[in-house]
Motif scaffolding. Sequence first.
Motif, PDB file in Angstrom:
ATOM      1  N   GLU A   1       0.841  -1.195   0.000  1.00 21.45           N
ATOM      2  CA  GLU A   1       0.000   0.000   0.000  1.00 21.45           C
ATOM      3  C   GLU A   1       0.877   1.246   0.000  1.00 21.45           C
TER       4      GLU A   1
ATOM      5  N   THR B   1       0.343   5.588   0.222  1.00 23.36           N
ATOM      6  CA  THR B   1      -0.523   6.757   0.334  1.00 23.36           C
ATOM      7  C   THR B   1       0.086   7.900  -0.453  1.00 23.36           C
TER       8      THR B   1
ATOM      9  N   ALA C   1      -1.651  -0.728 -10.377  1.00 23.45           N
ATOM     10  CA  ALA C   1      -2.107  -0.236  -9.071  1.00 23.45           C
ATOM     11  C   ALA C   1      -3.598   0.033  -9.123  1.00 23.45           C
TER      12      ALA C   1
ATOM     13  N   THR D   1      -7.401   1.847  -3.319  1.00 23.82           N
ATOM     14  CA  THR D   1      -7.994   0.992  -2.280  1.00 23.82           C
ATOM     15  C   THR D   1      -8.660   1.789  -1.176  1.00 23.82           C
TER      16      THR D   1
ATOM     17  N   SER E   1     -14.155   2.310  -2.093  1.00 25.31           N
ATOM     18  CA  SER E   1     -13.373   1.079  -1.953  1.00 25.31           C
ATOM     19  C   SER E   1     -13.383   0.343  -3.288  1.00 25.31           C
TER      20      SER E   1
ATOM     21  N   THR F   1      -5.094   6.417  -1.342  1.00 26.12           N
ATOM     22  CA  THR F   1      -4.272   5.228  -1.116  1.00 26.12           C
ATOM     23  C   THR F   1      -4.418   4.253  -2.278  1.00 26.12           C
ATOM     24  N   ILE F   2      -3.265   3.767  -2.757  1.00 24.33           N
ATOM     25  CA  ILE F   2      -3.266   2.763  -3.824  1.00 24.33           C
ATOM     26  C   ILE F   2      -2.597   1.491  -3.327  1.00 24.33           C
ATOM     27  N   GLU F   3      -2.773   0.423  -4.069  1.00 25.29           N
ATOM     28  CA  GLU F   3      -2.171  -0.872  -3.759  1.00 25.29           C
ATOM     29  C   GLU F   3      -1.594  -1.438  -5.050  1.00 25.29           C
ATOM     30  N   TYR F   4      -0.350  -1.953  -4.964  1.00 20.81           N
ATOM     31  CA  TYR F   4       0.269  -2.561  -6.140  1.00 20.81           C
ATOM     32  C   TYR F   4       1.021  -3.815  -5.724  1.00 20.81           C
TER      33      TYR F   4
ATOM     34  N   SER G   1       3.969  -6.558  -5.206  1.00 21.85           N
ATOM     35  CA  SER G   1       5.329  -6.311  -4.741  1.00 21.85           C
ATOM     36  C   SER G   1       6.389  -7.122  -5.463  1.00 21.85           C
TER      37      SER G   1
END
Length: 670
Positions: free
Chosen positions: A57, A59, A75, A78, A238, A527-530, A532
């Motif tokens: 995550e 920000t 990404a 989220t 979300s 906030t993003i999520e990618y 790893s």
Amino acid sequence: MATNTKNYNLIKPDADDFYDVNQFNQNADIIDTQLKNNADSIKAILTNDLTALPPIEATLNSGENTLTTEHDSTARVTAFEGDTIVNYVPLFDSGVWGFSSDFVVNSPSKVTLTVSDGANHGHYVVFPVKANSDYTFNVKHNANIAIYKVDGTPIQNYTSDQVITFNTGTETSIRIYFRNPNLTNGTFTFEEPMLNEGTEQKPFVANVQGITNPTIENTTTGDSITLLGTFHKGDVVSEDKGQYTVERAKREVVLDRNLSCSLLNNFSGFKRIKITGLSSNAISVIGVKYNGTILNNVDTSANVDGVQIYQNDLLISISNTDSGWGTNYSPTPEEIMAYFLGWVMDTVGQAYPSPYNGMGTKEWIKRRADGGIDSASATTTLPTTKNELIPSYRLLYNLASPVKEQVQAINSVLKLTKGDNALQVSEGRIVREVVKPYYDEGTKTSYINARNTSLASAGWTSVWTDNIKQVYADGEPVEWYIGHEVNNGVPYSYAAIELKVDETTQISVDYEPLYQFEVTAPLNNITIEYQSNLASVVNQNVEDIVQLKEDVAVIERDMVRKGEEIEWFTPTMLNGAVREGATSCIYGKDKMGTVFVKMRFIHGSDTQATAVARLPVGFRPSSIIGRSCIVANDGSSFYGYIRSTGEIFVNPTALKGKTLDINLSFKAEL
């Protein structure tokens, strides 16, 4: 004489040297150690890349961000929360301030006062407030400001401070003063006036704003993602399997359509209007008038420009001066609706304003954004269309129970490249806004947003822009010339192309507003999520493919189910079009109101936009729609269209005698 290798320092005996077993063993040890190290490194890399790890995550703050990734990845957003900022004073160009001739309105957010006679020159305006409440007023200036009670008693006397925090006490209205420093000549400016509740200074916005169209742009790859919509305080966005949803705590409503409204009460100087059907699941409401005045949630039987919810009905108090309804006149529901569409009532043959009291002939006149009227628009026919010169009334409800809704996005994922990614986070970008280009016969050119006075305003964007980013035709990006000019000192951007755009083609634009404060509150973070590592990227791609297959399967099942439930009809073919087979041209509607049109026919005309069939009332779109379709003879493409009047037609010309396939679906008109 022995030498050594370059990479691992192995001993290389000379051709004349005797064999030395120690040198051989030393070389073997070096090789063994290095092979083991290489094997361990490869194992570590494979373990890291082939074992899926949890996503990371990040920000992102508003503005520029740098994100470094070890692999190409994607990404998703989220977490994102909306915000609401309320400014209780309108913009300077609203007509509410009523500045004297000493002041010049330079822009919606700036005025200038010029003093040359050594005297004090000032101006004040009265604004409604809540009693016993804290407020903060801030304005950028190089002069003096003050806050007074309506009786002339100071709450905060003249000061050079930029920010004033105060409590209203028993006052329900205050005076805000602007003035030059005592007896001082010069040029004095006042910019970005902001009055908000509480003791914390809020960012400057126009009236009531949420966060509109939050956008993340990866300038490294040229990719971007935009969440479409306005998100207010308490709204939480979300993501799940590529689909975004928002749990809304507030709902915004624009009063620009037919409403169920009626006169509830006739009070001294104002009337109270009731609107039904808008207030279910709402516990409180604030509003914004066409001129930016805030409608407070107050008792509408005792306050003008108030709004409240009572027994699930919406009540709004409107002054007779504002509406043009005379003291003893009772407006009809249709006349009330005309007011909300931006028209003021008056009496024919009398100097404006002459509120209509039931005597003589009534007329309606368009209001202007600066508070005046457009005299040339006067009509004795009851208006039913929106006055385009002013904004509509807006309402913002606080909901009793949150409501979950889907959020549309321009791109649901953001592409990331290995290494550094420059991510720009912004808000307020206008995307896919439909415009009607203006065609200049003299230059044979179509224009969007050409704001010079010699051209009509039909091609203007809804808000002023100096940065048009992209033009689209029927949803596809097209190349137009993007130019930049200045009108009355204000920069603007326009788009142009040397041809007349087909009226059946829908033109839309992406652009950045010049005055962001008119369309959005500032965004804090998102906030993003990618993924790893490589294995995580692969797993995510596999999940996306599986989800896509599931979505397609659901769509196919729904189509089969709908096909079984739909009653199909055969349209009458027009202008020489001939169906290919008895059941090749059919239309129908499912229980959800979606119309399906399936046609294979031989075209009978080369005349552009000639109707080939017509759909009856109840099976028509609310506005013209168009899709790319296939010529069965050769696989080339054409556009099939359906007008709101039901005519089905095709473009381009030169299709006579060819077999055409049209497959369209849309929501039926209400």
